[in-house]
Write a protein that holds these residues in place. Structure first.
Motif, PDB file in Angstrom:
ATOM      1  N   ARG A  19       0.834  -1.213   0.000  1.00 37.47           N
ATOM      2  CA  ARG A  19       0.000   0.000   0.000  1.00 37.47           C
ATOM      3  C   ARG A  19       0.867   1.260   0.000  1.00 37.47           C
ATOM      4  NH1 ARG A  19      -3.596  -2.883   3.400  1.00 37.47           N
ATOM      5  NH2 ARG A  19      -2.721  -1.901   5.250  1.00 37.47           N
ATOM      6  N   LEU A  20       1.976   1.245   0.744  1.00 35.41           N
ATOM      7  CA  LEU A  20       2.884   2.394   0.750  1.00 35.41           C
ATOM      8  C   LEU A  20       3.473   2.632  -0.641  1.00 35.41           C
ATOM      9  CD1 LEU A  20       4.843   1.869   4.087  1.00 35.41           C
ATOM     10  CD2 LEU A  20       3.177   3.673   3.590  1.00 35.41           C
ATOM     11  N   VAL A  21       3.878   1.554  -1.295  1.00 32.96           N
ATOM     12  CA  VAL A  21       4.439   1.667  -2.650  1.00 32.96           C
ATOM     13  C   VAL A  21       3.373   2.189  -3.606  1.00 32.96           C
ATOM     14  CG1 VAL A  21       5.380   0.384  -4.611  1.00 32.96           C
ATOM     15  CG2 VAL A  21       6.193  -0.098  -2.291  1.00 32.96           C
ATOM     16  N   ASP A  22       2.185   1.577  -3.584  1.00 32.72           N
ATOM     17  CA  ASP A  22       1.100   1.978  -4.492  1.00 32.72           C
ATOM     18  C   ASP A  22       0.667   3.417  -4.262  1.00 32.72           C
ATOM     19  OD1 ASP A  22       1.043  -0.482  -5.718  1.00 32.72           O
ATOM     20  OD2 ASP A  22      -0.692  -1.226  -4.595  1.00 32.72           O
ATOM     21  N   GLY A  23       0.683   3.843  -3.014  1.00 30.70           N
ATOM     22  CA  GLY A  23       0.234   5.189  -2.684  1.00 30.70           C
ATOM     23  C   GLY A  23       1.277   6.267  -2.898  1.00 30.70           C
ATOM     24  N   ALA A  31       8.605   4.044 -10.126  1.00 30.09           N
ATOM     25  CA  ALA A  31       8.265   2.698  -9.657  1.00 30.09           C
ATOM     26  C   ALA A  31       7.243   2.100 -10.623  1.00 30.09           C
ATOM     27  CB  ALA A  31       7.707   2.744  -8.246  1.00 30.09           C
ATOM     28  N   ALA A  32       7.603   0.968 -11.208  1.00 30.77           N
ATOM     29  CA  ALA A  32       6.743   0.364 -12.230  1.00 30.77           C
ATOM     30  C   ALA A  32       6.171  -0.980 -11.807  1.00 30.77           C
ATOM     31  CB  ALA A  32       7.526   0.205 -13.531  1.00 30.77           C
ATOM     32  N   GLY A  33       6.760  -1.626 -10.815  1.00 32.31           N
ATOM     33  CA  GLY A  33       6.261  -2.927 -10.421  1.00 32.31           C
ATOM     34  C   GLY A  33       6.891  -3.438  -9.153  1.00 32.31           C
ATOM     35  N   VAL A  34       6.283  -4.491  -8.624  1.00 36.52           N
ATOM     36  CA  VAL A  34       6.765  -5.130  -7.399  1.00 36.52           C
ATOM     37  C   VAL A  34       6.862  -6.626  -7.681  1.00 36.52           C
ATOM     38  CG1 VAL A  34       6.266  -5.561  -4.962  1.00 36.52           C
ATOM     39  CG2 VAL A  34       5.633  -3.378  -5.983  1.00 36.52           C
ATOM     40  N   ALA A  35       7.909  -7.246  -7.153  1.00 34.11           N
ATOM     41  CA  ALA A  35       8.095  -8.682  -7.370  1.00 34.11           C
ATOM     42  C   ALA A  35       8.695  -9.322  -6.125  1.00 34.11           C
ATOM     43  CB  ALA A  35       9.023  -8.910  -8.554  1.00 34.11           C
ATOM     44  N   LEU A  36       8.373 -10.573  -5.926  1.00 25.46           N
ATOM     45  CA  LEU A  36       9.087 -11.377  -4.941  1.00 25.46           C
ATOM     46  C   LEU A  36      10.251 -12.008  -5.672  1.00 25.46           C
ATOM     47  CD1 LEU A  36       6.147 -13.007  -2.994  1.00 25.46           C
ATOM     48  CD2 LEU A  36       7.822 -11.410  -2.088  1.00 25.46           C
ATOM     49  N   ALA A  37      11.419 -11.980  -5.049  1.00 28.82           N
ATOM     50  CA  ALA A  37      12.628 -12.472  -5.701  1.00 28.82           C
ATOM     51  C   ALA A  37      13.558 -13.077  -4.657  1.00 28.82           C
ATOM     52  CB  ALA A  37      13.322 -11.315  -6.420  1.00 28.82           C
ATOM     53  N   THR A  38      14.656 -13.607  -5.130  1.00 27.27           N
ATOM     54  CA  THR A  38      15.699 -14.082  -4.226  1.00 27.27           C
ATOM     55  C   THR A  38      17.012 -13.407  -4.588  1.00 27.27           C
ATOM     56  OG1 THR A  38      16.108 -15.987  -5.647  1.00 27.27           O
ATOM     57  CG2 THR A  38      14.652 -16.337  -3.781  1.00 27.27           C
ATOM     58  N   ASN A  39      17.799 -13.144  -3.574  1.00 25.87           N
ATOM     59  CA  ASN A  39      19.103 -12.538  -3.749  1.00 25.87           C
ATOM     60  C   ASN A  39      20.006 -13.536  -4.459  1.00 25.87           C
ATOM     61  OD1 ASN A  39      21.910 -11.920  -3.109  1.00 25.87           O
ATOM     62  ND2 ASN A  39      21.098 -10.368  -1.746  1.00 25.87           N
ATOM     63  N   ASN A  40      20.681 -13.101  -5.500  1.00 24.44           N
ATOM     64  CA  ASN A  40      21.540 -13.997  -6.286  1.00 24.44           C
ATOM     65  C   ASN A  40      22.707 -14.548  -5.478  1.00 24.44           C
ATOM     66  OD1 ASN A  40      20.001 -13.716  -8.574  1.00 24.44           O
ATOM     67  ND2 ASN A  40      21.287 -12.131  -9.466  1.00 24.44           N
ATOM     68  N   GLY A  70       2.974 -15.074  -0.039  1.00 23.33           N
ATOM     69  CA  GLY A  70       2.617 -13.720  -0.449  1.00 23.33           C
ATOM     70  C   GLY A  70       2.568 -13.501  -1.949  1.00 23.33           C
ATOM     71  N   LYS A  71       2.750 -14.549  -2.713  1.00 27.01           N
ATOM     72  CA  LYS A  71       2.813 -14.409  -4.173  1.00 27.01           C
ATOM     73  C   LYS A  71       1.525 -13.858  -4.763  1.00 27.01           C
ATOM     74  CE  LYS A  71       6.343 -17.884  -4.500  1.00 27.01           C
ATOM     75  NZ  LYS A  71       6.708 -19.237  -4.834  1.00 27.01           N
ATOM     76  N   ASP A  72       0.383 -14.365  -4.313  1.00 29.83           N
ATOM     77  CA  ASP A  72      -0.893 -13.851  -4.828  1.00 29.83           C
ATOM     78  C   ASP A  72      -1.109 -12.400  -4.423  1.00 29.83           C
ATOM     79  OD1 ASP A  72      -1.602 -16.164  -6.169  1.00 29.83           O
ATOM     80  OD2 ASP A  72      -2.711 -16.985  -4.454  1.00 29.83           O
ATOM     81  N   LEU A  73      -0.693 -12.045  -3.224  1.00 27.60           N
ATOM     82  CA  LEU A  73      -0.844 -10.670  -2.752  1.00 27.60           C
ATOM     83  C   LEU A  73      -0.019  -9.713  -3.609  1.00 27.60           C
ATOM     84  CD1 LEU A  73      -2.020  -8.817  -0.568  1.00 27.60           C
ATOM     85  CD2 LEU A  73      -0.058  -9.388   0.856  1.00 27.60           C
ATOM     86  N   VAL A  74       1.214 -10.094  -3.917  1.00 31.27           N
ATOM     87  CA  VAL A  74       2.057  -9.255  -4.777  1.00 31.27           C
ATOM     88  C   VAL A  74       1.499  -9.201  -6.192  1.00 31.27           C
ATOM     89  CG1 VAL A  74       4.350  -9.079  -5.837  1.00 31.27           C
ATOM     90  CG2 VAL A  74       4.141  -9.573  -3.394  1.00 31.27           C
ATOM     91  N   ARG A  75       1.035 -10.326  -6.674  1.00 31.04           N
ATOM     92  CA  ARG A  75       0.488 -10.396  -8.044  1.00 31.04           C
ATOM     93  C   ARG A  75      -0.755  -9.540  -8.201  1.00 31.04           C
ATOM     94  NH1 ARG A  75      -0.234 -15.745  -8.289  1.00 31.04           N
ATOM     95  NH2 ARG A  75       1.969 -16.057  -8.646  1.00 31.04           N
ATOM     96  N   SER A  76      -1.660  -9.609  -7.226  1.00 30.93           N
ATOM     97  CA  SER A  76      -2.945  -8.906  -7.349  1.00 30.93           C
ATOM     98  C   SER A  76      -2.948  -7.530  -6.708  1.00 30.93           C
ATOM     99  CB  SER A  76      -4.067  -9.762  -6.756  1.00 30.93           C
ATOM    100  OG  SER A  76      -3.857  -9.954  -5.377  1.00 30.93           O
ATOM    101  N   GLY A  77      -1.968  -7.228  -5.892  1.00 31.15           N
ATOM    102  CA  GLY A  77      -1.894  -5.927  -5.232  1.00 31.15           C
ATOM    103  C   GLY A  77      -2.618  -5.940  -3.898  1.00 31.15           C
TER     104      GLY A  77
END
Length: 82
Positions: A19-23, A31-40, A70-77
């Motif tokens: 919500r902070l990012v979106d707002g 800022a164009a998007g949010v993703a779950l990722a892993t550190n290389n 949290g994947k669905d939450l990140v995907r759907s906002g």
């Protein structure tokens, strides 16, 4: 930039972060998007805010549980607060 002192360890915290990012409250430019990722380098999970060139603007570490659930939450906002 990843803040090592801030770890998101619940889905509620992840939703609040989204919500902070979106707002626009974090003042991130392009800022164009949010993703779950892993550190290389170490495989540690994180939520990443990316610009339109897929470059990291801001990251927060997340627990493995938040990463897995949290994947669905990140995907759907984040849901709008009532």
């Amino acid at each position: 930039m990843i803040d090592d002192n801030k770890v998101i360890d619940t889905l509620e915290e992840l939703e609040a972060f989204l919500r902070l990012v979106d707002g626009g409250s974090l003042g991130l430019k392009n800022a164009a998007g949010v993703a779950l990722a892993t550190n290389n380098s170490d495989g540690r999970p994180l939520v990443a805010v990316l610009d339109d060139n897929h470059q990291l603007l801001l990251g927060r570490w997340v627990t493995q549980e938040v990463f897995e659930n949290g994947k669905d939450l990140v995907r759907s906002g984040a849901k709008k607060p009532n």
